[in-house]
Design an enzyme around this catalytic site. Structure first.
Site, PDB file in Angstrom:
ATOM      1  N   TYR A 159      52.028  75.738  55.901  1.00 32.27           N
ATOM      2  CA  TYR A 159      52.992  74.906  55.074  1.00 32.27           C
ATOM      3  C   TYR A 159      52.869  73.387  54.349  1.00 32.27           C
ATOM      4  O   TYR A 159      53.801  73.310  54.195  1.00 32.27           O
ATOM      5  CB  TYR A 159      53.730  74.874  56.520  1.00 32.27           C
ATOM      6  CG  TYR A 159      54.788  75.558  57.155  1.00 32.27           C
ATOM      7  CD1 TYR A 159      54.428  77.143  57.494  1.00 32.27           C
ATOM      8  CD2 TYR A 159      55.858  75.882  57.224  1.00 32.27           C
ATOM      9  CE1 TYR A 159      54.383  77.891  57.644  1.00 32.27           C
ATOM     10  CE2 TYR A 159      56.120  76.572  57.948  1.00 32.27           C
ATOM     11  CZ  TYR A 159      55.048  77.983  58.484  1.00 32.27           C
ATOM     12  OH  TYR A 159      56.589  78.989  58.813  1.00 32.27           O
ATOM     13  N   LYS A 226      44.466  82.623  66.168  1.00 29.53           N
ATOM     14  CA  LYS A 226      44.188  83.882  65.608  1.00 29.53           C
ATOM     15  C   LYS A 226      42.756  83.603  65.487  1.00 29.53           C
ATOM     16  O   LYS A 226      42.270  84.084  64.431  1.00 29.53           O
ATOM     17  CB  LYS A 226      44.745  84.276  64.284  1.00 29.53           C
ATOM     18  CG  LYS A 226      44.974  85.746  63.848  1.00 29.53           C
ATOM     19  CD  LYS A 226      45.882  86.517  65.054  1.00 29.53           C
ATOM     20  CE  LYS A 226      46.036  88.158  64.558  1.00 29.53           C
ATOM     21  NZ  LYS A 226      45.103  89.288  65.362  1.00 29.53           N
ATOM     22  N   ASP A 280      49.025  87.603  68.412  1.00 30.56           N
ATOM     23  CA  ASP A 280      50.107  88.898  68.544  1.00 30.56           C
ATOM     24  C   ASP A 280      50.289  88.730  70.275  1.00 30.56           C
ATOM     25  O   ASP A 280      51.063  89.600  70.215  1.00 30.56           O
ATOM     26  CB  ASP A 280      49.433  89.590  67.322  1.00 30.56           C
ATOM     27  CG  ASP A 280      47.682  89.863  67.452  1.00 30.56           C
ATOM     28  OD1 ASP A 280      46.615  90.224  66.581  1.00 30.56           O
ATOM     29  OD2 ASP A 280      46.975  89.593  69.240  1.00 30.56           O
ATOM     30  N   ASP A 304      56.427  78.774  64.450  1.00 31.68           N
ATOM     31  CA  ASP A 304      57.459  78.662  63.601  1.00 31.68           C
ATOM     32  C   ASP A 304      58.023  80.301  64.180  1.00 31.68           C
ATOM     33  O   ASP A 304      59.237  81.057  64.781  1.00 31.68           O
ATOM     34  CB  ASP A 304      57.589  79.022  62.662  1.00 31.68           C
ATOM     35  CG  ASP A 304      58.301  78.805  61.457  1.00 31.68           C
ATOM     36  OD1 ASP A 304      59.580  78.767  61.848  1.00 31.68           O
ATOM     37  OD2 ASP A 304      59.019  79.131  60.406  1.00 31.68           O
TER      38      ASP A 304
END
Ligand code: NAP
Length: 586
Positions: A159, A226, A280, A304
């Protein structure tokens, strides 16, 4: 530049002393009305917050509101400026404020006002508590199990806006550097973006999340990442997160590995468990086992996605509250947009802004006022007094306008909510849920395998170790209570005179008590327990155990060592192992 913001003549400023926020009884607090539906919900919420404070403190405390202008209202006052410098200064001056949604003007050259606010005030943590209020429509079977607070990093990650469009000179320069000097390999003409994750940015976010867990008696903080794929950004987030916990909160935190290796799965009093999960799997876990999560610390992008997904589990972004925070300056905000088609119709749900205000009251240390709203709200929803969005999901509901919802909530708060009784009830519920989680942790060996990163091979890896045992001479009723209290499907029966262990299952209750026409309070465990039980040594492989189970049509095996039953393995444990860890046929 014209000046329009007026600090109220009454009230005192909130200040920071050392590390602490000092909130006077008559504090000045900022608010931004917002665009679109903003004025409708802000008007309603200001009345509710004021009424809650008045009721909770009998007039001793009162908020003195200072209006700050942003968005369309600012543009009309400041000659087309949506984000006047004066507003920025006011947020810093009052320290605590709350804002309605803002329109992002469409067209080139405009930064989103929300992004600008976060960057300019360095509001590095986006905090979103997500819990269910009874009566609120939800797609989950047990939405009450969702109760998490998400700390999303607000300033880093993809971002940051460090992006280079395909075909531009900058893109080609960077692509050349990456290929020729760094040995990177990627398709020709790819758009390029950079993902910075720093030690500084990570640590201040995780520090805030752990501090929150400490201040609010939460049980665990989960680092979501991740890191298995992006080792030096997401993986580093995980490592730095654990470092903060160890170096700065070592006396109040333990890792999940320690929980199992040193404390045998039993969480020590006053310690917060620090764990991590791959992003995930987190989405899956929050649907299947949300009760295992408490405070989540995430990077910007994962956070987000996760914030909205979890909010949807308990009623959607329409009522999910939020805040953007720096070390002290905090701007609480509705998480939905301006919904322009409903502007000035006095129609929409004020829930998101309302609960952002509840967060704000808690941040100010005004817990009693916050609790009044939190307790009165579900009563109203359960009675079916709701705005249009919930009315279309609840049969027989009474649809009310935004202002009427505020009137009804205020009346409910004034009508007498027994805060003490409700708190006691909540506390008891909390203790019960904690105990159930504790039991599950002790009884579910799979948790340990996942936490410690091992792969199960023998039955000792998946066996339940904390067995619930009963004696032969107990009544079946006692055994049934033991199963219910400990949330298990079977109990081990201690050896009889011939030294043989036994087992009593829920199935036995159905077939031998109910179907067999016996009375559980007079039948002895010995009369219906299965004996002898099928036992194997702990080193038995999973495959051997599966062979024994299927050859004998059993659904569980006890694990025996030195003449003692030390654990149990069920069909379900084997199923879960294969489901979680896979199975390779040798
Ligand atoms: P939106 O304003 O959140 O509205 C989308 C839909 O969500 C609405 O049509 C409505 O659904 C439902 N909704 C939103 N708020 C609600 C409430 N309080 N009560 C009941 N239902 C509610 O999203 P958008 O249409 O994408 O965005 C509109 C503008 O808001 C844009 O300019 C965007 O940039 C801005 N925005 C601002 C913020 C912020 O300031 N934090 C956040 C997001 C978007 P139904 O139509 O199904 O009734």
């Amino acid at each position: 530049m014209p000046r329009h913001i007026r600090m109220p003549d009454t009230g005192e400023k909130i200040r920071v002393e050392g590390d602490r926020l000092v909130v006077p009884d008559q504090p000045v607090v900022g608010y931004v009305e917002g665009d679109g539906i903003g004025p409708d919900i802000t008007r309603a919420c200001l009345r509710i917050w004021d009424a809650a404070v008045e009721k909770a403190y009998g007039g001793k405390r009162k908020i003195h509101w200072c209006e700050i202008y942003l968005g369309e209202k600012a543009a009309s006052l400041y000659d087309g400026q949506y984000f006047p410098q004066e507003a920025l200064e006011a947020f810093e001056e009052v320290i605590v404020s709350i804002k309605g949604p803002l329109t992002t003007p469409v067209g080139g050259g405009f930064r989103s006002l929300n992004v600008a606010l976060r960057q300019d005030l360095d509001l590095y943590a986006c905090v979103r508590p997500v819990r269910h209020y009874s009566g609120v429509p939800s797609p989950l079977k047990h939405p009450g199990k969702v109760d998490v607070v998400i700390f999303r990093e607000n300033t880093e990650d993809v971002y940051c806006g460090i992006e280079f469009k395909s075909g531009t000179e900058e893109n080609e320069k960077l692509a050349r550097f990456l290929r020729e000097e760094m040995g990177a390999d990627f398709f020709e003409g790819a758009g390029l973006g950079i993902k910075p994750i720093s030690e500084f940015g990570t640590k201040r976010l995780v520090r805030k999340a752990i501090q929150y867990a400490v201040d609010h008696g939460r049980e665990s903080v989960t680092l979501v990442h991740k890191g298995n794929i992006m080792k030096f950004t997401e993986g580093a987030f995980r490592s730095w997160g654990y470092e903060v916990a160890r170096d700065e909160f070592g006396d109040v935190t333990i890792t999940e590995e320690q929980l199992y290796n040193e404390y045998k799965g039993k969480q020590p009093e006053g310690k917060i468990v620090i764990k991590d999960r791959i992003a995930d799997i987190m989405f899956q876990m929050m649907l299947l086992r949300p009760e295992e999560f408490d405070v989540l610390a995430t990077m910007n992008l994962n956070g987000d996605y996760l914030s909205d997904a979890i909010a949807a589990e308990v009623g959607g972004v329409g009522i999910a509250p939020g805040a953007n925070m720096s070390d002290h300056v905090a701007v609480f905000e509705a998480t939905h947009g301006t919904a322009p088609k409903y502007a000035n119709l006095d129609k929409v749900n004020p829930g998101s802004l309302l609960f952002s205000g509840v967060m704000m009251l808690e941040y100010m240390g005004w817990q009693e006022a916050a609790d009044l709203i939190t307790l009165a709200y579900p009563e109203l929803i359960t009675d079916g007094v709701v705005t249009y969005d919930f009315a279309r999901q609840i049969t027989g509901a009474t649809e009310v306008k935004t202002s009427e919802f505020a009137d009804a909530l205020i009346e409910r708060m004034r009508g007498g909510i027994d805060l003490e009784a409700k708190r006691k009830q909540q506390q008891e519920q909390l203790v019960k849920e904690r105990r159930q989680r504790e039991i599950r942790r002790l009884l579910e060996p799979m948790e340990e395998m996942i936490a410690t990163g091992k792969v199960p091979t023998a039955v000792s890896d998946l066996m339940t170790r904390s067995l619930i045992t009963v004696r032969d001479e107990e009544t079946v009723e006692v055994a049934m209570h033991a199963m219910a209290d400990n949330d298990v499907n079977s109990v081990v029966v201690e050896p009889d005179d011939s030294g043989q262990w036994g087992i009593l299952t829920k199935r036995d209750i159905v077939t031998k008590i109910v179907n067999g026409g016996r009375n559980p309070s007079t039948t002895r465990v010995a009369d219906i327990a299965t004996r002898p039980v099928m036992s194997v040594p702990p080193e038995t492989t999973i495959r051997e155990a599966a062979n024994i189970l299927s050859a004998n049509q059993f659904s569980r095996l006890t694990i025996e060592q030195g003449g003692r039953v030390i654990g149990m393995v069920t069909e379900d444990d084997i199923f879960q192992t294969v489901e979680k860890f896979g199975w390779s046929v040798e």
